[in-house]
Write an enzyme that holds these catalytic residues in place. Structure first.
Site, PDB file in Angstrom:
ATOM      1  N   ASP A 123     -13.526  -3.465  -1.000  1.00  0.00           N
ATOM      2  CA  ASP A 123     -12.245  -3.665  -0.315  1.00  0.00           C
ATOM      3  C   ASP A 123     -11.667  -2.312   0.120  1.00  0.00           C
ATOM      4  O   ASP A 123     -10.505  -2.007  -0.124  1.00  0.00           O
ATOM      5  CB  ASP A 123     -11.271  -4.435  -1.230  1.00  0.00           C
ATOM      6  CG  ASP A 123      -9.983  -4.821  -0.508  1.00  0.00           C
ATOM      7  OD1 ASP A 123     -10.002  -4.897   0.736  1.00  0.00           O
ATOM      8  OD2 ASP A 123      -8.966  -5.043  -1.190  1.00  0.00           O
ATOM      9  N   HIS A 166      -4.764  -5.145  -9.888  1.00  0.00           N
ATOM     10  CA  HIS A 166      -6.091  -5.595 -10.307  1.00  0.00           C
ATOM     11  C   HIS A 166      -7.027  -4.414 -10.525  1.00  0.00           C
ATOM     12  O   HIS A 166      -6.795  -3.320 -10.022  1.00  0.00           O
ATOM     13  CB  HIS A 166      -6.694  -6.523  -9.245  1.00  0.00           C
ATOM     14  CG  HIS A 166      -6.521  -6.010  -7.839  1.00  0.00           C
ATOM     15  ND1 HIS A 166      -5.499  -6.431  -7.016  1.00  0.00           N
ATOM     16  CD2 HIS A 166      -7.216  -5.087  -7.123  1.00  0.00           C
ATOM     17  CE1 HIS A 166      -5.586  -5.805  -5.860  1.00  0.00           C
ATOM     18  NE2 HIS A 166      -6.610  -4.979  -5.890  1.00  0.00           N
ATOM     19  N   GLN A 234     -11.894  -8.575  -7.559  1.00  0.00           N
ATOM     20  CA  GLN A 234     -10.663  -7.887  -7.964  1.00  0.00           C
ATOM     21  C   GLN A 234      -9.914  -8.751  -8.979  1.00  0.00           C
ATOM     22  O   GLN A 234      -9.273  -9.739  -8.610  1.00  0.00           O
ATOM     23  CB  GLN A 234      -9.801  -7.586  -6.723  1.00  0.00           C
ATOM     24  CG  GLN A 234     -10.423  -6.499  -5.838  1.00  0.00           C
ATOM     25  CD  GLN A 234      -9.822  -6.427  -4.444  1.00  0.00           C
ATOM     26  OE1 GLN A 234      -9.733  -7.438  -3.737  1.00  0.00           O
ATOM     27  NE2 GLN A 234      -9.426  -5.240  -4.015  1.00  0.00           N
ATOM     28  N   ARG A 264       0.808   5.937  -4.747  1.00  0.00           N
ATOM     29  CA  ARG A 264       1.002   4.747  -3.906  1.00  0.00           C
ATOM     30  C   ARG A 264       0.597   3.543  -4.747  1.00  0.00           C
ATOM     31  O   ARG A 264      -0.571   3.323  -5.032  1.00  0.00           O
ATOM     32  CB  ARG A 264       0.136   4.816  -2.642  1.00  0.00           C
ATOM     33  CG  ARG A 264       0.231   3.552  -1.774  1.00  0.00           C
ATOM     34  CD  ARG A 264      -0.838   3.578  -0.702  1.00  0.00           C
ATOM     35  NE  ARG A 264      -0.841   2.439   0.194  1.00  0.00           N
ATOM     36  CZ  ARG A 264      -1.412   1.266  -0.058  1.00  0.00           C
ATOM     37  NH1 ARG A 264      -1.972   1.026  -1.223  1.00  0.00           N
ATOM     38  NH2 ARG A 264      -1.414   0.309   0.853  1.00  0.00           N
ATOM     39  N   ASP A 266      -0.259   0.083  -5.339  1.00  0.00           N
ATOM     40  CA  ASP A 266      -0.818  -0.919  -4.424  1.00  0.00           C
ATOM     41  C   ASP A 266      -0.544  -2.344  -4.897  1.00  0.00           C
ATOM     42  O   ASP A 266      -0.653  -2.650  -6.081  1.00  0.00           O
ATOM     43  CB  ASP A 266      -2.338  -0.692  -4.351  1.00  0.00           C
ATOM     44  CG  ASP A 266      -3.026  -1.673  -3.424  1.00  0.00           C
ATOM     45  OD1 ASP A 266      -2.847  -1.532  -2.206  1.00  0.00           O
ATOM     46  OD2 ASP A 266      -3.720  -2.575  -3.915  1.00  0.00           O
ATOM     47  N   GLU A 308       3.844  -0.383  -2.378  1.00  0.00           N
ATOM     48  CA  GLU A 308       3.294  -1.121  -1.240  1.00  0.00           C
ATOM     49  C   GLU A 308       3.602  -2.605  -1.388  1.00  0.00           C
ATOM     50  O   GLU A 308       3.033  -3.291  -2.220  1.00  0.00           O
ATOM     51  CB  GLU A 308       1.773  -0.930  -1.154  1.00  0.00           C
ATOM     52  CG  GLU A 308       1.210  -1.470   0.137  1.00  0.00           C
ATOM     53  CD  GLU A 308       0.202  -2.605  -0.010  1.00  0.00           C
ATOM     54  OE1 GLU A 308      -0.293  -3.085   1.022  1.00  0.00           O
ATOM     55  OE2 GLU A 308      -0.077  -3.044  -1.132  1.00  0.00           O
ATOM     56  N   HIS A 378      -4.359   1.231   7.658  1.00  0.00           N
ATOM     57  CA  HIS A 378      -5.712   0.706   7.474  1.00  0.00           C
ATOM     58  C   HIS A 378      -5.740  -0.821   7.417  1.00  0.00           C
ATOM     59  O   HIS A 378      -6.812  -1.409   7.456  1.00  0.00           O
ATOM     60  CB  HIS A 378      -6.285   1.268   6.177  1.00  0.00           C
ATOM     61  CG  HIS A 378      -5.558   0.740   4.975  1.00  0.00           C
ATOM     62  ND1 HIS A 378      -4.247   1.091   4.700  1.00  0.00           N
ATOM     63  CD2 HIS A 378      -5.927  -0.143   4.024  1.00  0.00           C
ATOM     64  CE1 HIS A 378      -3.859   0.443   3.618  1.00  0.00           C
ATOM     65  NE2 HIS A 378      -4.840  -0.309   3.177  1.00  0.00           N
ATOM     66  N   ASP A 379      -4.574  -1.446   7.273  1.00  0.00           N
ATOM     67  CA  ASP A 379      -4.538  -2.904   7.123  1.00  0.00           C
ATOM     68  C   ASP A 379      -4.280  -3.598   8.454  1.00  0.00           C
ATOM     69  O   ASP A 379      -3.947  -2.968   9.456  1.00  0.00           O
ATOM     70  CB  ASP A 379      -3.480  -3.301   6.083  1.00  0.00           C
ATOM     71  CG  ASP A 379      -4.030  -3.223   4.658  1.00  0.00           C
ATOM     72  OD1 ASP A 379      -5.257  -3.417   4.489  1.00  0.00           O
ATOM     73  OD2 ASP A 379      -3.236  -2.965   3.738  1.00  0.00           O
ATOM     74  N   ARG A 503     -10.771  -5.435   9.544  1.00  0.00           N
ATOM     75  CA  ARG A 503      -9.914  -4.249   9.412  1.00  0.00           C
ATOM     76  C   ARG A 503     -10.703  -2.952   9.633  1.00  0.00           C
ATOM     77  O   ARG A 503     -10.115  -1.908   9.916  1.00  0.00           O
ATOM     78  CB  ARG A 503      -9.239  -4.234   8.030  1.00  0.00           C
ATOM     79  CG  ARG A 503      -8.183  -5.321   7.865  1.00  0.00           C
ATOM     80  CD  ARG A 503      -7.607  -5.335   6.464  1.00  0.00           C
ATOM     81  NE  ARG A 503      -8.620  -5.610   5.464  1.00  0.00           N
ATOM     82  CZ  ARG A 503      -8.394  -5.599   4.146  1.00  0.00           C
ATOM     83  NH1 ARG A 503      -7.195  -5.327   3.698  1.00  0.00           N
ATOM     84  NH2 ARG A 503      -9.356  -5.858   3.287  1.00  0.00           N
TER      85      ARG A 503
END
Ligand code: GLC
Length: 628
Positions: A123, A166, A234, A264, A266, A308, A378-379, A503
């Site tokens: 991922d 995760h 995950q 960051r 996540d 995030e 990036h998403d 992506r």
């Protein structure tokens, strides 16, 4: 290493400063746990040990930032986001790119996931198997420390991903759990049969509906169901278990002591589960995040948290600390709405929804916090626009959202955009979009058609987007490759680990040949115009003190269709930023601009007088000005 008297006094002072912010939350989260007292003691030991191990130069940075707590709100902040391999090969390659970072004005870099991921599809690195090791493809922890130090010496702060929701199925904790270790099984959410998973799934939202449907995965070894919100590899952590808090906080200190400035955090919205809800942004999530913040504020106050949470405005703001958490939670959070509204206004050539959303949902000032502003990352782009907001400006939520998907996929008649679908959910009608800034903004089609006018428009859209994030207040994040207008990278389908995930269309390898060319000067090519435009925007931002994120901002009613207006109310006077979201020239009444508090028509962006006609401010196609 024993703490000297000064160090231990400093620690005690900081402990006193944040003690209640930390323990009030932990008491509410874990107070009823039988081992709560032991947990508290262990946490205190962990904090003292981490502080005593903290390197000298980082302790100085702690002091510096204690003295300058607004460091991340200042207008000189400019961020740059990249994958280490795609930008520079590996960590030692990054060392050779430091001049480039300075050249584009970056004093904050986000290394996309760089901790050791599971092998194969990870991922994009968000499936971490070891939080204390660097991805071996990038180098070692020693290399990482070296780069962190080199960045620090240039005044560039470093942001690193810390995935809180995760771990990879291959993480040691998950491996032990699979091997029968019941203590580690309690780190995750594991169910013997489908009763509870079925009950939860009644209200859960699927995150990757097409590639990883459902929120639970059957594990063959355990013969049980494991909670996996994202991909099957995950495994969601069980944050109701105080051991998980202890483990993670210790990792955060570990990374902080390696020289990370910004953690960051996540996928934080998903950290707490409650039956009958979407299990997103539950109140306990904010308690955990405040506690993590307080713990870092004690041990490593130089470090700030970027949370995030890509959700609607009402749900996002609490991540910046609202109500009881005011000033005590995330220091940064992505301004997802600004990004969505940029694309929405561009497609619609109408800024009514943008102005409405940014005016009604966002406070005029934030305490100890600000936004990470961005146009691409990036998403994928999810069209987080609520029914109420859409209806307030006379459109419907589903209608507008599907218009935006069609427009940016490129199938809407007359669309200038070329993107790809991501996360299509036939049940909800949800269709998200992948694609690079330049391709979504029209450059790919314009170049393919050899259309000079369309190329001009695309270039101006890209530059305007960067000017918008530079002007909004917060830390503008330039996403690698956007500064040279890189187009979609269709090659991702050749990689079996990436082919299923569109992506990767907008996660290219840096085109250094183009960088070399544009550096020589502005040859009029789209790449050069964008590169010089982006650098100019960031340089002007740094020269514009009104853009400090601590000042009040205000979004007035749009003065003309297609124009977005924003006012910074600085103590030295107001700054009125105007953006034309259309390909036609627009005039904004000068009287109106003066009534918004400016005292001249000097444009701080171009550092020249704004163009006036009959007392009106003239904005060319996609034009923008920052009036003082
Ligand atoms: C975040 C990341 C995204 C990833 C997800 C799961 O949303 O930005 O890329 O897929 O978390 O870790």
């Amino acid at each position: 290493m024993a703490m000297n008297a000064f160090d231990s006094k400093l620690f005690e002072l900081r402990f006193e400063r944040s003690r209640r912010d930390l323990f009030d939350m932990l008491e509410r989260l874990y107070g009823r746990h039988p081992d709560y007292v032991e947990f508290r003691n262990r946490l205190e030991d962990t904090m003292r040990a981490a502080w005593s191990r903290r390197p000298r130069d980082l302790k100085w940075l702690d002091l510096k930032r204690d003295l300058e707590p607004d460091w991340f709100q200042r207008p000189d902040m400019v961020g740059y986001v990249f994958y280490i391999d795609r930008f520079a090969g590996d960590l030692s390659g990054v060392l050779s790119k430091l001049d480039y970072l300075e050249e584009i004005g970056a004093n904050y870099v986000h290394f996309m996931p760089c901790l050791k991921p599971r092998p194969g599809d990870s991922d994009g690195g968000y499936s971490v198997m070891d939080y204390r090791a660097i991805n071996p493809a990038y180098g070692t922890m020693r290399d990482f420390e070296k780069v962190a130090k080199a960045l620090r010496n240039r005044g560039i702060s470093l942001c690193v991903d810390m995935v809180l929701n995760h771990t990879a199925r291959e993480h040691d904790w998950a491996k032990a759990a699979r091997g029968g270790d019941t203590v580690k099984q309690d780190y995750y959410l594991i169910y013997g049969d489908r009763t509870l998973p079925d009950a939860y799934e009644k209200t859960l939202v699927e995150i990757f509906p097409d590639t990883s449907p459902g929120s639970f995965t059957f594990d063959e070894t355990l013969q049980k169901w494991v909670w996996t919100t994202f991909n099957t590899h995950q495994w969601d952590l069980n944050w109701a278990n105080p051991q998980v808090f202890l483990e993670i906080v210790d990792i955060m200190f570990y990374l902080a002591n390696k020289g990370v400035d910004v953690l960051r955090l996540d996928a934080v919205a998903f950290m707490w589960k409650r039956m009958g809800t979407r299990c997103q942004s539950e109140p306990e999530v904010h308690m955990i995040l405040q506690a993590l913040r307080a713990a870092c504020h004690i041990v490593c106050p130089a470090v700030i948290h970027l949370e995030e949470a890509i959700v609607s405005p009402q749900e996002m703001l609490p991540y910046l600390g609202r109500g009881a958490h005011d000033g005590k939670e995330g220091n940064l959070a992505y301004h997802n709405s600004l990004m969505v509204q940029f694309w929405s206004a561009l497609a619609a050539r109408d800024t009514a929804l943008m102005s409405h959303v940014l005016r009604t949902h966002f406070p005029s000032v934030l305490r100890n916090a600000t936004y990470a502003t961005y146009i691409r990352c990036h998403d994928d782009i999810g069209w987080a626009i609520t029914e109420q907001d859409a209806e307030a400006v006379g459109v419907t939520g589903p209608g507008h959202r599907s218009f935006l998907s069609d427009f940016y996929e490129g199938v809407f008649p007359g669309s200038f955009s070329r993107g790809a679908l991501f996360g299509v959910n036939p049940e909800t009608g949800d269709k998200r979009i992948s694609g690079s800034f330049a391709s979504l903004a029209g450059l790919e089609i314009a170049l393919a058609d050899g259309d000079a006018a369309a190329t001009d428009n695309a270039v101006e859209r890209i530059v305007m987007g960067h000017v918008l994030i530079a002007a909004y207040g917060g830390v503008p994040l330039i996403y690698m490759g956007d500064e040279i207008a890189m187009l979609n990278d269709y090659g991702y389908v050749e990689d079996p680990d990436h082919a299923h995930d569109s992506r990767w269309l907008h996660r290219p390898r840096m085109d250094w040949d183009t960088v070399e060319r544009v550096r020589q000067g502005n040859d009029g090519s789209p790449e050069a115009r964008v590169w010089h435009g982006v650098r100019h925007a960031m340089a002007r931002r740094k020269a514009t003190p009104e853009l400090h994120a601590g000042y009040v901002i205000r979004v007035p009613e749009s003065p003309a269709k297609g124009v977005f207006a924003l006012v910074h109310e600085a103590p030295t006077g107001s700054l009125l930023c105007l953006f034309n979201f259309t390909e036609t020239t627009v005039e904004v009444p000068g009287e109106w601009a003066l009534a918004e508090g400016i005292s001249s028509f000097h444009d701080a962006l171009s550092d020249h007088p704004a163009k006036l006609k009959d007392g009106n401010v003239v904005l060319a196609a996609y034009g923008r000005v920052w009036l003082r």
